[in-house]
Design a protein around this motif. Sequence first.
Motif, PDB file in Angstrom:
ATOM      1  N   ASN A 271       0.802   9.526  -5.389  1.00  0.00           N
ATOM      2  CA  ASN A 271       1.056  10.886  -4.914  1.00  0.00           C
ATOM      3  C   ASN A 271       1.972  11.635  -5.867  1.00  0.00           C
ATOM      4  N   GLY A 272       2.877  10.935  -6.514  1.00  0.00           N
ATOM      5  CA  GLY A 272       3.743  11.554  -7.518  1.00  0.00           C
ATOM      6  C   GLY A 272       2.974  12.041  -8.732  1.00  0.00           C
TER       7      GLY A 272
ATOM      8  N   LEU B 141       0.814   4.179  -2.891  1.00  0.00           N
ATOM      9  CA  LEU B 141       0.472   5.557  -2.530  1.00  0.00           C
ATOM     10  C   LEU B 141       1.573   6.535  -2.932  1.00  0.00           C
ATOM     11  N   GLU B 142       2.822   6.114  -2.802  1.00  0.00           N
ATOM     12  CA  GLU B 142       3.930   6.977  -3.234  1.00  0.00           C
ATOM     13  C   GLU B 142       3.868   7.239  -4.735  1.00  0.00           C
ATOM     14  N   ILE B 143       3.584   6.203  -5.504  1.00  0.00           N
ATOM     15  CA  ILE B 143       3.472   6.352  -6.962  1.00  0.00           C
ATOM     16  C   ILE B 143       2.321   7.292  -7.309  1.00  0.00           C
TER      17      ILE B 143
ATOM     18  N   THR C 227       0.830  -1.210   0.000  1.00  0.00           N
ATOM     19  CA  THR C 227       0.000   0.000   0.000  1.00  0.00           C
ATOM     20  C   THR C 227       0.865   1.261   0.000  1.00  0.00           C
ATOM     21  N   LYS C 228       1.895   1.282   0.831  1.00  0.00           N
ATOM     22  CA  LYS C 228       2.767   2.458   0.913  1.00  0.00           C
ATOM     23  C   LYS C 228       3.404   2.748  -0.452  1.00  0.00           C
ATOM     24  N   ASN C 229       3.875   1.711  -1.147  1.00  0.00           N
ATOM     25  CA  ASN C 229       4.504   1.895  -2.459  1.00  0.00           C
ATOM     26  C   ASN C 229       3.527   2.470  -3.480  1.00  0.00           C
TER      27      ASN C 229
ATOM     28  N   LYS D  19      -0.258  13.103  -8.429  1.00  0.00           N
ATOM     29  CA  LYS D  19      -1.340  13.969  -7.964  1.00  0.00           C
ATOM     30  C   LYS D  19      -1.159  15.378  -8.542  1.00  0.00           C
TER      31      LYS D  19
END
Length: 90
Positions: free
Chosen positions: A21-22, A17-19, A13-15, A24
Amino acid sequence: MQTIELQVKDGFTKNILEILNGLKGIMVEDIKVSKDPNLEYDPYFYERKKSIDETIKAVDDGSMKMYDSDGYNKIMDSFTEELKIKYADH
């Protein structure tokens, strides 16, 4: 705008979300994380659903035999009579 639902494997999930968010503001309007209510009540919901779906498919395509209720009732009636005879003196 379209909404996409992702099912993410545990631990990733963290990975994801990082992708996202990049992206966004460029391609992604908003990000929301939610829990599947089915899994909150039953952590094995999807495994059980898959098993039931496979059983239904096997019955429908004939690869799994189902007993009709009349046959089952006859077997159970016979079994009940055997028990009555065997334990009649008790």
